[in-house]
Design a protein around this motif. Structure first.
Motif, PDB file in Angstrom:
ATOM      1  N   ILE A 139       0.840  -1.204   0.000  1.00 19.63           N
ATOM      2  CA  ILE A 139       0.000   0.000   0.000  1.00 19.63           C
ATOM      3  C   ILE A 139       0.871   1.249   0.000  1.00 19.63           C
ATOM      4  CG2 ILE A 139      -1.846   1.227   1.200  1.00 19.63           C
ATOM      5  CD1 ILE A 139      -2.637  -1.412   2.493  1.00 19.63           C
ATOM      6  N   ARG A 140       1.946   1.221   0.797  1.00 17.14           N
ATOM      7  CA  ARG A 140       2.805   2.404   0.920  1.00 17.14           C
ATOM      8  C   ARG A 140       3.430   2.779  -0.426  1.00 17.14           C
ATOM      9  NH1 ARG A 140       5.702   0.568   4.695  1.00 17.14           N
ATOM     10  NH2 ARG A 140       7.483  -0.149   3.480  1.00 17.14           N
ATOM     11  N   GLU A 141       3.770   1.783  -1.237  1.00 17.22           N
ATOM     12  CA  GLU A 141       4.389   2.079  -2.524  1.00 17.22           C
ATOM     13  C   GLU A 141       3.444   2.773  -3.493  1.00 17.22           C
ATOM     14  OE1 GLU A 141       5.660  -1.708  -3.791  1.00 17.22           O
ATOM     15  OE2 GLU A 141       7.361  -1.835  -2.374  1.00 17.22           O
ATOM     16  N   LEU A 142       2.141   2.707  -3.231  1.00 23.21           N
ATOM     17  CA  LEU A 142       1.162   3.343  -4.120  1.00 23.21           C
ATOM     18  C   LEU A 142       0.924   4.805  -3.781  1.00 23.21           C
ATOM     19  CD1 LEU A 142      -1.552   0.519  -4.154  1.00 23.21           C
ATOM     20  CD2 LEU A 142       0.314   0.856  -5.782  1.00 23.21           C
ATOM     21  N   ILE A 143       1.341   5.228  -2.584  1.00 25.24           N
ATOM     22  CA  ILE A 143       1.033   6.573  -2.111  1.00 25.24           C
ATOM     23  C   ILE A 143       1.959   7.584  -2.775  1.00 25.24           C
ATOM     24  CG2 ILE A 143       0.815   8.054  -0.096  1.00 25.24           C
ATOM     25  CD1 ILE A 143      -1.177   5.767  -0.191  1.00 25.24           C
ATOM     26  N   GLY A 144       1.351   8.650  -3.284  1.00 26.49           N
ATOM     27  CA  GLY A 144       2.115   9.757  -3.828  1.00 26.49           C
ATOM     28  C   GLY A 144       2.205  10.878  -2.815  1.00 26.49           C
ATOM     29  N   ASP A 145       1.335  11.859  -2.926  1.00 27.72           N
ATOM     30  CA  ASP A 145       1.344  13.001  -2.007  1.00 27.72           C
ATOM     31  C   ASP A 145       0.523  12.696  -0.758  1.00 27.72           C
ATOM     32  OD1 ASP A 145       2.839  14.422  -3.860  1.00 27.72           O
ATOM     33  OD2 ASP A 145       1.047  15.207  -4.857  1.00 27.72           O
ATOM     34  N   VAL A 146       0.905  13.339   0.341  1.00 32.10           N
ATOM     35  CA  VAL A 146       0.166  13.256   1.605  1.00 32.10           C
ATOM     36  C   VAL A 146      -0.166  14.674   2.035  1.00 32.10           C
ATOM     37  CG1 VAL A 146       0.187  12.505   4.002  1.00 32.10           C
ATOM     38  CG2 VAL A 146       1.340  11.126   2.262  1.00 32.10           C
ATOM     39  N   HIS A 147      -1.437  14.954   2.250  1.00 28.23           N
ATOM     40  CA  HIS A 147      -1.886  16.269   2.696  1.00 28.23           C
ATOM     41  C   HIS A 147      -2.654  16.117   4.003  1.00 28.23           C
ATOM     42  CE1 HIS A 147      -0.692  18.036  -1.111  1.00 28.23           C
ATOM     43  NE2 HIS A 147      -1.347  17.080  -1.744  1.00 28.23           N
ATOM     44  N   PHE A 148      -2.766  17.230   4.715  1.00 21.67           N
ATOM     45  CA  PHE A 148      -3.507  17.186   5.973  1.00 21.67           C
ATOM     46  C   PHE A 148      -4.355  18.434   6.099  1.00 21.67           C
ATOM     47  CE2 PHE A 148       0.509  19.298   6.965  1.00 21.67           C
ATOM     48  CZ  PHE A 148       0.082  20.443   7.617  1.00 21.67           C
ATOM     49  N   ILE A 149      -5.394  18.339   6.903  1.00 27.83           N
ATOM     50  CA  ILE A 149      -6.220  19.476   7.274  1.00 27.83           C
ATOM     51  C   ILE A 149      -6.547  19.348   8.757  1.00 27.83           C
ATOM     52  CG2 ILE A 149      -7.253  19.703   4.982  1.00 27.83           C
ATOM     53  CD1 ILE A 149      -9.779  18.428   6.081  1.00 27.83           C
ATOM     54  N   ALA A 150      -6.807  20.483   9.386  1.00 29.68           N
ATOM     55  CA  ALA A 150      -7.234  20.516  10.783  1.00 29.68           C
ATOM     56  C   ALA A 150      -8.447  21.428  10.870  1.00 29.68           C
ATOM     57  CB  ALA A 150      -6.117  21.022  11.685  1.00 29.68           C
ATOM     58  N   ASP A 151      -9.570  20.875  11.303  1.00 29.05           N
ATOM     59  CA  ASP A 151     -10.829  21.619  11.378  1.00 29.05           C
ATOM     60  C   ASP A 151     -11.223  21.834  12.834  1.00 29.05           C
ATOM     61  OD1 ASP A 151     -11.096  21.799   8.677  1.00 29.05           O
ATOM     62  OD2 ASP A 151     -12.479  20.102   8.485  1.00 29.05           O
ATOM     63  N   SER A 180     -10.928  31.859  -5.454  1.00 27.62           N
ATOM     64  CA  SER A 180     -11.645  30.929  -6.332  1.00 27.62           C
ATOM     65  C   SER A 180     -10.928  29.590  -6.321  1.00 27.62           C
ATOM     66  CB  SER A 180     -11.714  31.475  -7.760  1.00 27.62           C
ATOM     67  OG  SER A 180     -10.410  31.612  -8.313  1.00 27.62           O
ATOM     68  N   VAL A 181     -11.678  28.535  -6.484  1.00 24.44           N
ATOM     69  CA  VAL A 181     -11.133  27.169  -6.509  1.00 24.44           C
ATOM     70  C   VAL A 181     -10.948  26.757  -7.958  1.00 24.44           C
ATOM     71  CG1 VAL A 181     -11.531  24.771  -5.868  1.00 24.44           C
ATOM     72  CG2 VAL A 181     -12.232  26.610  -4.324  1.00 24.44           C
ATOM     73  N   ARG A 182      -9.742  26.372  -8.302  1.00 24.85           N
ATOM     74  CA  ARG A 182      -9.456  26.024  -9.691  1.00 24.85           C
ATOM     75  C   ARG A 182     -10.244  24.796 -10.136  1.00 24.85           C
ATOM     76  NH1 ARG A 182      -2.796  26.712  -9.921  1.00 24.85           N
ATOM     77  NH2 ARG A 182      -2.757  28.913  -9.259  1.00 24.85           N
ATOM     78  N   ASP A 183     -10.191  23.731  -9.358  1.00 20.71           N
ATOM     79  CA  ASP A 183     -10.880  22.494  -9.714  1.00 20.71           C
ATOM     80  C   ASP A 183     -11.507  21.908  -8.453  1.00 20.71           C
ATOM     81  OD1 ASP A 183     -11.842  20.155 -10.750  1.00 20.71           O
ATOM     82  OD2 ASP A 183      -9.881  19.234 -11.124  1.00 20.71           O
ATOM     83  N   PRO A 184     -12.817  22.125  -8.258  1.00 18.16           N
ATOM     84  CA  PRO A 184     -13.459  21.574  -7.049  1.00 18.16           C
ATOM     85  C   PRO A 184     -13.416  20.060  -6.980  1.00 18.16           C
ATOM     86  CG  PRO A 184     -14.844  23.238  -8.121  1.00 18.16           C
ATOM     87  CD  PRO A 184     -13.746  22.923  -9.067  1.00 18.16           C
ATOM     88  N   ASN A 185     -13.156  19.387  -8.120  1.00 22.57           N
ATOM     89  CA  ASN A 185     -13.122  17.919  -8.131  1.00 22.57           C
ATOM     90  C   ASN A 185     -11.715  17.363  -7.992  1.00 22.57           C
ATOM     91  OD1 ASN A 185     -15.954  17.712  -8.605  1.00 22.57           O
ATOM     92  ND2 ASN A 185     -15.614  18.180 -10.764  1.00 22.57           N
ATOM     93  N   ALA A 186     -10.726  18.212  -7.715  1.00 19.74           N
ATOM     94  CA  ALA A 186      -9.354  17.731  -7.562  1.00 19.74           C
ATOM     95  C   ALA A 186      -9.256  16.768  -6.392  1.00 19.74           C
ATOM     96  CB  ALA A 186      -8.408  18.912  -7.361  1.00 19.74           C
ATOM     97  N   ALA A 187      -8.296  15.840  -6.503  1.00 15.02           N
ATOM     98  CA  ALA A 187      -8.175  14.796  -5.480  1.00 15.02           C
ATOM     99  C   ALA A 187      -7.842  15.364  -4.120  1.00 15.02           C
ATOM    100  CB  ALA A 187      -7.101  13.792  -5.902  1.00 15.02           C
ATOM    101  N   VAL A 188      -7.168  16.516  -4.071  1.00 15.48           N
ATOM    102  CA  VAL A 188      -6.765  17.067  -2.785  1.00 15.48           C
ATOM    103  C   VAL A 188      -7.966  17.436  -1.920  1.00 15.48           C
ATOM    104  CG1 VAL A 188      -6.649  19.450  -3.600  1.00 15.48           C
ATOM    105  CG2 VAL A 188      -5.153  18.704  -1.719  1.00 15.48           C
ATOM    106  N   TRP A 189      -9.124  17.724  -2.533  1.00 22.26           N
ATOM    107  CA  TRP A 189     -10.324  18.067  -1.765  1.00 22.26           C
ATOM    108  C   TRP A 189     -11.027  16.829  -1.219  1.00 22.26           C
ATOM    109  CZ3 TRP A 189      -9.835  22.873  -0.724  1.00 22.26           C
ATOM    110  CH2 TRP A 189      -9.350  23.784  -1.672  1.00 22.26           C
ATOM    111  N   PHE A 190     -10.688  15.659  -1.762  1.00 20.14           N
ATOM    112  CA  PHE A 190     -11.222  14.388  -1.263  1.00 20.14           C
ATOM    113  C   PHE A 190     -12.754  14.364  -1.292  1.00 20.14           C
ATOM    114  CE2 PHE A 190     -11.284  10.624   1.544  1.00 20.14           C
ATOM    115  CZ  PHE A 190     -10.207   9.960   1.027  1.00 20.14           C
ATOM    116  N   GLY A 191     -13.309  14.958  -2.341  1.00 20.12           N
ATOM    117  CA  GLY A 191     -14.762  14.961  -2.494  1.00 20.12           C
ATOM    118  C   GLY A 191     -15.486  15.868  -1.528  1.00 20.12           C
ATOM    119  N   ASP A 192     -14.758  16.737  -0.852  1.00 20.61           N
ATOM    120  CA  ASP A 192     -15.361  17.639   0.147  1.00 20.61           C
ATOM    121  C   ASP A 192     -15.556  19.013  -0.486  1.00 20.61           C
ATOM    122  OD1 ASP A 192     -16.166  19.093   2.304  1.00 20.61           O
ATOM    123  OD2 ASP A 192     -14.249  18.998   3.367  1.00 20.61           O
TER     124      ASP A 192
END
Length: 928
Positions: A99-111, A213-225
Motif C-alpha cells: 500500500i505504501r508504494e502506491l502513495i504519492g502526495d500526503v496532505h492534511f487538514i485541521a478543522d 476561487s477554486v481552480r478544480d473543485p473535483n481535484a483529489a486534494v479536496w477528497f470529495g469535500d
C-alpha cells in the motif's frame, strides 16, 4: 556417418517439399506468435485496466484518509504544523509495503468545531476554521489578501481575532464582504463536541480578509469535500442554515488550539495510479483488508483513528472484472487453437497421402514403422521448433509488456503440439501393411467397437459438462481470504479445468456426430438425384459420400470458425445491449440536468435548443420519509415527474413502462395530496410492502402529502436498483404544494449525442446545474480497457480462425490440385465439359460449406446460450445488471459471408489450376 546421412536425406526431403513445409512453418509461427503474445498482451491490458479502474473512481474511492480528534500540539513558530505533518508521515510509514508504494502526495487538514456567526447578514451561518496544506496550486486570490495571525488581544477578556478567507461563491451566498468583522460563539450542537463534558464555550472575532476561487473543485486534494468551494445548506426550506468553511493562516494554528476545543485532523494520502500493477493484486487485497479490519471504527472519538477509503472495493470490483475477462478470453482463444490444430492435422494427412508411394518404397526396403515415425519426429522438430522461436521473438518485439514465463512455455507447447499432430497424421500410414500402401485406394477399415465406445464417451462427457456448466459456471469458487463482508466468504479464485474444457468437449461431440452423420444425407441426396438426368450433381455427391472420415476435416474447420465468429458476435451484442441499458438506467434519459442545492431557473427553456425532441420536468427527493397506516416509517427516493412528457423522453426504450396510463386523472387542484384527494403513485416492488390500493404519506422538503399506490414495479430509469422509490406526478405535487411555488430540480431531455454542447450553452447561466449524458456513460463503459480486451480478443480470435481456415482450404486446393486435375482430365476425355468440371468443384466445396454454415452458426448460438449463466458479463457494466442474450443477424451474416468468400476464392484457385494443366500431359502423370 549414418547420422549425417539421415540428416542429409531429411534435408533433401524438406527441400523437395519446401512449399508444404513453408505452409507448416507459417502455421506454427502464427500460432506460436498468438500463444506467446496473449499472456503479454493480457498482462498489459490488466495493468491498464487496473489503473483505469482506480483513475475512474472518485477521490474517496481511490485514496485513503485517516482522521482523528486526538490533539496535536503546535510546532515551533517557524513551522507550527510540523507535528501534524510528521504524524501523517508516521501513518504512511506504518502502512504495508504494497500500500505504501502506491502513495504519492500526503496532505492534511485541521478543522475546528463550528462557530455560529452573530448577526449573519443573509442566513444563519455556522463557520468552521480550517488549516490545511497543499492548497497553494488549488486556489487563486480574488479580492483582499490571505489571512495572517493576529497578535493576542491587548485588552483582558477580549475575543481572539481570527482572520479567514472564503471562496468567492461562499462569501456571496452568506452575504459577507472583505473587511467584515463578526463575533462568533462555538456551536454546542457540533458532533465533534459530543464527547466533551461539560459543554465548552468559546468565542472569537472573525474577520474576512480575502476571497478566492477554486481552480478544480473535483481535484483529489479536496477528497470529495465541497465545503471550501461552496456553502452547504441545511435546516428546512423555511428555515435554512448555511455551513461555511474559512481558511485560516497556518501561523494561527496555535490560536485555534488556545480555544481548548477538540480538533478534527485528517491525513489524506493520494495514490498514484501509475504505480499499480495487476501482478501485485493478491498481496494488495490482503493488505487492504487487514488495514480496514485494523481501523474498522466509523465514529471519531478520542483515542480512535478512523480510516475512510473505497480502494478495497474498487480493487475487488476490478478483480471480478478481470476474472470474467480471463474466462471470456480463454473461451475466445479455444476456437482459433482448435482450428489451428485441425488445419495442421489436415495438412499432415494430405502430406502423408502424397508420400504414400515413397513410404511404401521405404517399407519395401526394410524400414519399420518406428523408423518412419522417428523420421517424421525429426522432420517435425526441424520445422516446428524454429517456427515457434520465430513466433516467440515476434511476440516479444510486437507486444511490449512485463516478461511472462507463459509466453516461452506457450511457444514450446505449440512446437511440441504441432510435432505431435504431424506424428499422429503419420501413424495410420506407418502402421499399415505394405500391400495396403501400394494400393491407390486402400480398403476402408470397418468401424471398431472400441472407437464407437470412445466417441460415445466424448458425447456423454460433453452432455455432463453442459449440465454442470449451466449449474456452476466456468469460474471455480473457493475461500480467498474472505470477502469484505466477513472472513471465509467464497470468491472466484480460478477455473475448474473440466468446466473450462467443456466448450471444447461440446465442440468435439458435435464434430464426432457430424463425421458420423455427414455421409448419410449426402449419399441419400446423391441417390435421389441419380434418378434424374445430369452427371455433375451425382458424381459430386457420390464423391463426397465415399470420402473417408478424414476428408471431413475442412468441413469441421469451417464449422468451428463459424462457431467462433457467431459465439463472439452474440456475446459482444449482448454486452453492448447491457451497457446501453445500464447507461439509460444510470442517467434516466438521454440527458439529465440536475440542480445542486436549489431549484432550476423556471425560465430555462430547452425547447429551442437544436436537437431537443422532448423535455420532462421533475423533483427528486432522495431522503423522503414514507409513513403508512401501520405507523411504520422508512426512507425512500421520491421522483415527481411529468408522466406524459417523460414517456415521450423515453419513447422506444426497451423495458421502460409507460407512466401516463397510471396517472390519468391525477388530481391537479389545491386539495391534491390531502387525505381526501391522494395522488397516484408507483412504488418499488422491493422490498415487499405496500400493495396496490394502499395509502401512505411522504414528507417532501418538509411538506407532508398523501398518496395511493396504483402499481408496483421492479425498477425505473435513473434510480439505483437497490433503492426503494416512489414515482408520482409532478403536476399533482406542484398543485398541492404549500408555501413557495414548486420549481423543478431536474430535467430529463431526449436529444441526440451532438446536442450536448448546445445544452451546456443553454445552461451557461445555471452555475450550479450539472449535465449528465447517457452517451458519455455508455462511452465510459466501452472505454474500459478490459471491455476493449474482450472486444479485441474476440475480433483477433475470429481473424485468426479465419486465417487458419483459409490456410487449411488453400492447403487442400494446393495439395489436391494434381489429383483434381487428373480426375478432371479423365472426365474431359469422357466428354465432360469444362463448365461441368467447375460444377463438380462447386458441389464438392459448396455442400460442406452449406453444412458448415448451418452447424457453425447453430453451434455458436448454442454455446453462447449454454455459457451465458457462467459468464458474468454484468461485471463489465453494472454488478446488478441483467445481461440478456442478443443475436445480431447482420453481424453473423457478415461473418458467414467472409468465410464463404474464402471458400469461393479456394474454388476459383482450384479451377484456375485445373485449367492450366494440359489434358494429355495430365493423363501421363501419376498421383505424385
Amino acid at each position: 556417418m549414418r547420422l549425417v546421412g539421415a540428416v542429409a536425406a531429411l534435408l533433401r526431403r524438406v527441400r523437395a517439399e519446401r512449399a508444404t513445409m513453408t505452409l507448416v512453418f507459417v502455421l506454427v509461427a502464427l500460432t506460436s506468435f498468438a500463444v506467446a503474445a496473449a499472456p503479454r498482451l493480457f498482462d498489459r491490458v490488466a495493468d491498464d485496466g487496473l489503473r483505469f479502474a482506480v483513475t475512474q473512481g472518485t477521490a474517496v474511492q481511490r485514496n485513503l484518509e485517516f482522521s482523528s480528534v486526538d490533539p496535536v500540539p503546535a510546532g515551533p513558530a517557524g513551522d507550527p504544523l510540523q507535528h501534524v505533518a510528521a504524524l501523517g508521515e508516521v501513518r504512511r510509514d506504518g502502512l504495508a509495503p504494497s500500500i505504501r508504494e502506491l502513495i504519492g502526495d500526503v496532505h492534511f487538514i485541521a478543522d475546528s468545531p463550528r462557530f455560529q456567526l452573530a448577526h449573519a447578514p443573509v442566513l444563519p451561518t455556522s463557520l468552521t476554521f480550517r488549516v490545511a496544506d497543499g492548497l497553494d496550486d488549488q486556489v487563486d486570490l480574488v479580492d483582499g489578501r490571505w489571512p495572517a495571525r493576529v497578535a493576542d488581544p491587548s485588552e483582558p477578556g477580549s475575543s481572539q481575532t481570527i482572520e479567514i478567507a472564503l471562496s468567492e461563491g461562499a462569501a456571496e451566498r452568506i452575504g459577507l464582504k472583505v473587511g467584515d468583522r463578526l463575533d462568533a460563539l462555538v456551536d454546542p450542537a457540533d458532533p465533534m463536541l459530543r464527547f466533551v463534558f461539560p459543554t465548552p464555550s468559546a468565542q472569537a472575532a472573525v474577520v474576512l480578509v480575502g476571497t478566492f476561487s477554486v481552480r478544480d473543485p473535483n481535484a483529489a486534494v479536496w477528497f470529495g469535500d465541497p465545503s471550501v468551494a461552496q456553502v452547504g445548506i441545511g435546516g428546512t426550506p423555511d428555515q435554512p442554515v448555511a455551513f461555511a468553511t474559512g481558511l485560516v493562516a497556518p501561523a494561527a494554528y496555535a490560536d485555534i488550539l488556545a480555544f481548548g476545543l477538540p480538533e478534527r485532523y485528517r491525513w489524506r494520502m493520494l495514490v498514484d495510479p501509475a504505480r499499480f500493477e495487476a501482478g501485485d493484486l493478491d498481496t494488495l487485497v490482503a493488505d487492504l483488508r487487514r488495514l480496514q479490519q485494523r481501523f474498522g471504527a466509523t465514529v471519531e472519538q478520542p483515542g480512535v483513528t478512523v480510516l475512510r477509503t473505497g480502494l478495497l472495493s474498487a480493487v475487488q470490483r476490478y478483480v471480478e472484472q478481470r476474472a470474467t475477462t480471463t474466462t471470456v478470453l480463454s473461451l475466445a482463444a479455444l476456437g482459433p487453437l482448435i482450428v489451428a490444430a485441425g488445419a495442421l492435422g489436415l495438412i499432415g494427412i494430405l502430406v502423408v497421402r502424397r508420400r504414400r508411394p515413397a513410404l511404401a518404397l521405404a517399407r519395401g526396403r526394410g524400414a519399420s514403422g518406428a523408423q518412419l515415425m522417428a523420421t517424421q519426429l525429426w522432420e517435425g522438430l526441424l520445422v516446428t521448433v524454429p517456427a515457434a522461436l520465430v513466433g516467440l521473438g515476434m511476440a516479444i518485439l510486437v507486444v511490449p509488456a512485463r516478461p511472462s514465463a507463459l509466453s516461452s512455455l506457450g511457444a514450446m507447447v505449440v512446437a511440441l503440439g504441432a510435432t505431435l499432430i504431424l506424428l499422429l497424421a503419420t501413424w495410420p500410414v506407418a502402421r499399415r501393411a505394405r500391400r495396403d500402401l501400394e494400393r491407390d485406394d486402400p480398403p476402408i477399415a470397418r468401424l471398431s467397437p472400441r472407437r464407437l465406445i470412445f466417441e460415445a464417451l466424448i458425447v456423454g462427457l460433453s452432455l455432463t459438462a453442459a449440465l454442470l456448466l449451466r449449474q456452476r459456471g466456468l469460474a471455480a469458487e473457493g475461500v480467498a481470504g474472505g470477502a469484505p463482508g466477513g472472513p471465509g466468504a467464497t470468491a472466484p479464485v480460478g477455473f475448474d479445468p473440466f468446466l473450462a474444457l467443456s466448450p471444447v468437449l461440446i465442440g468435439v461431440a458435435v464434430a464426432v456426430l457430424t463425421i458420423r452423420l455427414y455421409p448419410i444425407p449426402v449419399r441419400a441426396l446423391g441417390w435421389l438425384l441419380a434418378r434424374r438426368r445430369g452427371l455433375v450433381a451425382v458424381l459430386g455427391l457420390r464423391s463426397l459420400g465415399r470420402q473417408p472420415s478424414s476428408a471431413t476435416l475442412p468441413l469441421l474447420i469451417l464449422m468451428v470458425t463459424l462457431a467462433v465468429g457467431t459465439f463472439s458476435s452474440v456475446l459482444l451484442a449482448s454486452l453492448e445491449d447491457s451497457q446501453a441499458a445500464v447507461a439509460i438506467q444510470d442517467v434516466g434519459a438521454d440527458f439529465r440536468i440536475s440542480a445542486a442545492g436549489g431549484p432550476l431557473d423556471p425560465g430555462l427553456d430547452l425547447g429551442s435548443v437544436a436537437g431537443v425532441e422532448a423535455v420532462a420536468a421533475g423533483l427528486v427527493v432522495p431522503d423522503a420519509g414514507q409513513s403508512t397506516t401501520s405507523r411504520s416509517t422508512t426512507t425512500v427516493l421520491a421522483l415527481a415527474v411529468e408522466p406524459g412528457a417523460y414517456d415521450d423522453v423515453l419513447a422506444g426504450t426497451p423495458g421502460v413502462p409507460a407512466l401516463a396510463p397510471w396517472f390519468f386523472g391525477a388530481p391537479i387542484g389545491p386539495d391534491a395530496g390531502t387525505d381526501a384527494d391522494p395522488i397516484p403513485a408507483v412504488v418499488s416492488a422491493r422490498p415487499p410492502g405496500l400493495a396496490a390500493g394502499s395509502r401512505f404519506h411522504l414528507v417532501l422538503r418538509g411538506r407532508r402529502m398523501a398518496f395511493q399506490v396504483v402499481s408496483r414495479i421492479d425498477g425505473f430509469p435513473g434510480i439505483p436498483r437497490s433503492t426503494p422509490f416512489v414515482i408520482t406526478s409532478y403536476r399533482s405535487v406542484a398543485a398541492g404544494w404549500q408555501g413557495n411555488p414548486l420549481a423543478p430540480e431536474v430535467l430529463f431531455v431526449r436529444a441526440p449525442p451532438d446536442s450536448a454542447d448546445a445544452l451546456r450553452g443553454a445552461l451557461g447561466e445555471q452555475g450550479s446545474a450539472t449535465l449528465t449524458s447517457r452517451y458519455d456513460r455508455y462511452a465510459t463503459l466501452r472505454a474500459t480497457p478490459l471491455v476493449g480486451a474482450v472486444s479485441g480478443g474476440f475480433a483477433v480470435a475470429l481473424a485468426l480462425a479465419a486465417v487458419y481456415a483459409g490456410l487449411a482450404v488453400m492447403a487442400v486446393v494446393l495439395l489436391h490440385a494434381q489429383r483434381h486435375a487428373r480426375e478432371a482430365a479423365f472426365l474431359r476425355t469422357l466428354g465432360v465439359s469444362a463448365r461441368q468440371v467447375l460444377g463438380l468443384t462447386v458441389i464438392e466445396q459448396g455442400v460442406p460449406l452449406a453444412i458448415a454454415l448451418v452447424l457453425g452458426i447453430g453451434l455458436g448460438i448454442g454455446l453462447a446460450s449454454l455459457l451465458q449463466p457462467g459468464i458474468d458479463l454484468a461485471a463489465f457494466s453494472s454488478p446488478d445488471a441483467t445481461v440478456a442474450l442478443a443475436v445480431d443477424p447482420v453481424s453473423i451474416a457478415e461473418i458467414a459471408g467472409s468465410i464463404a468468400l474464402v471458400v469461393v476464392l479456394a474454388i476459383a484457385s482450384s479451377s484456375w489450376l485445373a485449367r492450366r494443366l494440359d489434358i494429355g500431359r495430365t493423363l501421363r502423370i501419376g498421383e505424385d
